[in-house]
Design an enzyme around this catalytic site. Structure first.
Site, PDB file in Angstrom:
ATOM      1  CB  CYS A  33      -0.909  -0.047   1.233  1.00  0.00           C
ATOM      2  SG  CYS A  33      -1.738   1.484   1.632  1.00  0.00           S
ATOM      3  CB  CYS A  36       0.291   1.889   4.082  1.00  0.00           C
ATOM      4  SG  CYS A  36      -1.405   1.286   3.928  1.00  0.00           S
TER       5      CYS A  36
END
Length: 110
Positions: A33, A36
């Site tokens: 991600c 993230c």
């Protein structure tokens, strides 16, 4: 894990999160991600700044999908806040550090 950040897992969830007396901030993330990775340095800075006042944890949603499902995590990063086993709030997506600080401060002063 970075300094001041604990790893949340299915195995330690009850003890580290639900039974914690202090406020717990959990970063739900995954290795693939991009957003993230963008918010990770902010989470690390907050862990240092609020050391002793806030427990900061990260939960890999790929490795602990049962917890992610239980809390209906639909998008990551999701930052969730708990106190005394109760979910207080959550923020989805990359947000400015100041927004997270304001949320944390509101929990610490209430």
């Amino acid at each position: 894990m970075a300094e001041g950040i604990l790893e949340a897992t299915t195995a330690n969830w009850d003890n580290e999160v639900l039974k914690a007396q202090e406020i717990v901030m959990i970063d739900f993330w995954a290795a693939w991600c991009g957003p993230c990775r963008m918010i990770s340095p902010t989470v690390e800075e907050l862990a240092k700044e609020y050391s002793g006042k806030l427990k900061v944890m990260k939960l890999n949603t790929d490795e602990n999908s049962d917890i992610a499902s239980k809390y209906k995590i639909m998008g990551i990063p999701t930052i969730m806040f708990f106190k005394n086993g109760e979910k207080l709030d959550q923020i989805v997506g990359v947000v400015p550090k100041q927004q997270l600080k304001a949320k944390i401060d509101s929990f610490l002063t209430s």
